[in-house]
Motif scaffolding. Structure first.
Motif, PDB file in Angstrom:
ATOM      1  N   UNK A 186      18.231  37.139  61.147  1.00 20.92           N
ATOM      2  CA  UNK A 186      17.880  38.018  60.043  1.00 20.92           C
ATOM      3  C   UNK A 186      18.850  39.152  59.814  1.00 20.92           C
ATOM      4  N   UNK A 187      19.945  39.189  60.591  1.00 19.02           N
ATOM      5  CA  UNK A 187      20.882  40.316  60.513  1.00 19.02           C
ATOM      6  C   UNK A 187      22.299  39.758  60.530  1.00 19.02           C
ATOM      7  N   UNK A 188      22.615  38.942  59.519  1.00 21.39           N
ATOM      8  CA  UNK A 188      23.913  38.293  59.427  1.00 21.39           C
ATOM      9  C   UNK A 188      24.557  38.587  58.073  1.00 21.39           C
ATOM     10  N   UNK A 189      25.862  38.310  57.999  1.00 22.90           N
ATOM     11  CA  UNK A 189      26.606  38.392  56.745  1.00 22.90           C
ATOM     12  C   UNK A 189      27.480  37.153  56.632  1.00 22.90           C
ATOM     13  N   UNK A 190      27.891  36.834  55.422  1.00 26.28           N
ATOM     14  CA  UNK A 190      28.859  35.769  55.191  1.00 26.28           C
ATOM     15  C   UNK A 190      29.919  36.287  54.231  1.00 26.28           C
ATOM     16  N   UNK A 191      31.053  35.596  54.187  1.00 25.04           N
ATOM     17  CA  UNK A 191      32.132  36.018  53.305  1.00 25.04           C
ATOM     18  C   UNK A 191      31.719  35.959  51.838  1.00 25.04           C
ATOM     19  N   UNK A 192      30.827  35.039  51.515  1.00 27.54           N
ATOM     20  CA  UNK A 192      30.397  34.928  50.126  1.00 27.54           C
ATOM     21  C   UNK A 192      29.622  36.160  49.660  1.00 27.54           C
ATOM     22  N   UNK A 193      29.036  36.926  50.587  1.00 27.40           N
ATOM     23  CA  UNK A 193      28.348  38.163  50.199  1.00 27.40           C
ATOM     24  C   UNK A 193      29.308  39.151  49.547  1.00 27.40           C
ATOM     25  N   UNK A 194      30.578  39.104  49.942  1.00 30.84           N
ATOM     26  CA  UNK A 194      31.565  40.071  49.472  1.00 30.84           C
ATOM     27  C   UNK A 194      32.519  39.483  48.424  1.00 30.84           C
ATOM     28  N   UNK A 195      32.443  38.178  48.195  1.00 34.93           N
ATOM     29  CA  UNK A 195      33.476  37.494  47.415  1.00 34.93           C
ATOM     30  C   UNK A 195      33.642  38.064  46.019  1.00 34.93           C
ATOM     31  N   UNK A 196      32.549  38.309  45.302  1.00 34.44           N
ATOM     32  CA  UNK A 196      32.629  38.780  43.925  1.00 34.44           C
ATOM     33  C   UNK A 196      32.166  40.217  43.767  1.00 34.44           C
TER      34      UNK A 196
END
Length: 591
Positions: A186-196
């Motif tokens: 429940x406490x993760x990030x991915x590169x797609x969160x920042x992509x746009x």
């Protein structure tokens, strides 16, 4: 005048800033301009409009400006960022004690508890907790990070930004990869969160704000929450969010820290006034005998004569007539120069909080994908974050006032709705004949007194005599303090956040497309504004947990110490119904 050639703290900080930006620039080149991530599979070659050379040039310009004495030069990536000098001083927090255990309300039945205080959950006391330096009656239980536990060494020295300490101001790649190792779904990030994200790379991740939506209501702690599985068993680990979005704190972005962490609290009070209490002697206060006398002309005349009442007085007594009613409001009863009101505590604690978050996205070229397709994919994720699918519902009927068998209309309502009036009339007759046939069969098999009709006649007569139903009535479920909001916000650096806030609900979300048309004639800008509010008021301990990694309250009571929450509240009636907290006074007097 001699010139001091040694580097000042400011120069050293500037040198370190340049080195950090160069390193982050490499990360931008490797991770974001070449957007390769095996877990996301497909985000390749992101171009965010800023190059490594431009960032290095900005850092060098900043150093030159600082060297020239232009301390107010607006060249910071972050607005109002401060990296203070550490004073060398004797440790402030030195004295420790063990804390008392305390109880919290058990969860509701849906979450494995009974929903009442009768079986409250006991939280065991902590050992070797430092005394607060601002409140001498309390221990200060500081945890801070959602991943950590209380570390006494961290009380007396700040966490500084150094080359070795990347947690203080992490790059996006470090943030993503580090949280992968924590195994907290429940406490993760991915590169797609920042992509746009429009402002990615322009504001550091110390200013990051993350909104997550979960499939179940969540509290502040999403690292190690207790949630209920499909079979009713308790799941110790957290569950993954179903959608998330990131933005940053900045006046330019429209997310101000003072707006997000703004709330007000109040204790409930009410005003009590003294006055003349009216007591009516009518309404059958004399019981059945009084009612019998009042209902009989002869009996009331005899009773009145025996008590020295004339005919007019007997009539007033029977009818409840008050001959002073018209003039009573014009009279003043009791003394005039008086203080006749007091403020007393009422039930409830008041907590008001609500804030808006703005998210900005830009249409960009990503290698191997249509920009429009990627943008609409991201937009659909935002809809998942803020909204739901639904089916049209034409309404329903609910029958009240007693058993639905008596109140529900006879006949097949579906036939009437479809226009089959003949079938509807036939169904009415069928319902009636079916009911009569059932009664006849019941009496034939069980006799009149043993039949349902006979029992209902007897039961109805008993209820008329005693005024009570045959069976116990259902009671509405009691409210519990369980979370009902599905949203969670992390404010600040996720590895060391300013605050974590759970149990939020999304009150409203605004979407606004803007900018010139670009790839495939699609708008280039999207702004989303979410309005978030707490699903229940917070008490003092709940507010403390927001700033303590969501795990525990910060102020604890020492063993055999003073509980600052057990204060004395006088009532309007001389405190006859509230015992004095003499134990607290004794402890405070003895120190």
């Amino acid at each position: 005048m001699a010139i001091n050639t040694s580097k000042s703290w400011l120069d050293k900080t500037s040198d370190f800033t340049v080195a950090r930006i160069k390193k982050d620039t490499t990360n931008l080149d490797n991770q974001f301009n070449s957007f390769i991530n095996t877990t996301d599979k497909g985000w390749i070659n992101l171009t965010d409009g800023s190059t490594a050379s431009s960032k290095v040039a900005a850092a060098l310009n900043k150093k030159a400006a600082l060297a020239a004495g232009q301390k107010s030069a607006s060249l910071d990536i972050n607005e109002n960022a401060v990296d203070p000098i550490v004073a060398s001083a004797k440790p402030l927090y030195t004295e420790t004690a063990n804390s008392e255990s305390y109880k919290v309300e058990s969860p509701g039945k849906a979450n494995g508890g009974n929903g009442t205080d009768s079986n409250a959950t006991t939280v065991p006391g902590e050992e070797n907790v430092f005394f607060s330096r601002f409140n001498k009656w309390s221990l200060f239980n500081y945890i801070g990070s959602p991943f950590g536990s209380r570390n006494n060494e961290s009380y007396n020295k700040p966490l500084l930004s150094t080359e070795e300490n990347k947690i203080h101001n992490p790059s996006t790649s470090y943030l993503i990869e580090t949280l992968k190792t924590k195994n907290n779904p429940g406490y993760q990030y991915s590169y797609s969160d920042f992509a746009l994200a429009k402002y990615h790379g322009k504001i550091s991740n110390n200013y990051l704000v993350t909104v997550r939506r979960f499939p179940t209501p969540v509290e502040d702690n999403i690292i190690n929450p207790n949630v209920i599985g499909a079979n009713g068993s308790v799941i110790k680990e957290g569950m993954p969010d179903i959608a998330r979005a990131v933005t940053w704190m900045s006046d330019k972005v429209g997310n101000k820290l003072e707006d997000m962490l703004k709330f007000d609290v109040a204790t409930a009070w009410k005003k009590i006034e003294s006055g003349v209490q009216e007591i009516s002697s009518s309404g059958g206060k004399g019981g059945k005998v009084g009612s019998m006398i009042g209902g009989s002309g002869l009996a009331s005349a005899i009773y009145g004569a025996a008590n020295g009442m004339n005919a007019s007085q007997v009539k007033s007594a029977k009818e409840g007539y008050d001959n002073t009613k018209g003039t009573y409001p014009n009279h003043v009863f009791g003394p005039i120069n008086v203080i006749k009101e007091v403020m007393v505590r009422d039930a409830g604690l008041q907590f008001n909080q609500g804030f808006e978050l703005k998210f900005h996205y830009s249409l960009r070229q990503l290698e191997g994908v249509s920009p429009k397709v990627a943008f609409l994919d991201m937009f659909s994720n935002l809809l998942t974050l803020t909204y739901n699918n639904g089916n049209f519902w034409g309404g329903s009927a609910r029958y009240t006032g007693g058993s639905s068998a008596f109140n529900k209309p006879f006949g097949d309502q579906s036939k009437l709705k479809s226009g089959d009036f003949g079938g509807f009339l036939g169904s009415i007759l069928g319902d009636a004949m079916k009911g009569i046939g059932n009664i006849a069969k019941d009496i034939s098999a069980n006799g009149l007194l043993g039949s349902a009709m006979g029992k209902n006649i007897i039961g109805g007569g008993l209820m008329d005599l005693f005024g009570s139903p045959q069976g116990g009535e259902a009671i509405n479920a009691f409210l519990t303090g369980d979370a009902t909001g599905q949203y969670h916000v992390t404010i600040g650096n996720p590895l060391n956040p300013i605050a974590v806030v759970g149990n939020l609900y999304c009150d409203k979300t605004d979407f606004k497309f803007s900018g010139p048309l670009s790839y495939e004639g699609f708008p280039t800008e999207l702004e989303m504004t979410m309005s978030l509010k707490p699903a229940r008021p917070r008490d003092k301990a709940d507010i403390e947990k927001m700033f303590n990694g969501g795990a525990q309250r910060m102020y604890l009571t020492p063993v055999d110490g003073v509980d600052v929450n057990q204060t004395q509240d006088n009532t309007a009636y001389g405190n006859a119904d509230t015992p004095a907290k003499t134990g607290i006074y004794r402890k405070m007097t003895n120190g």
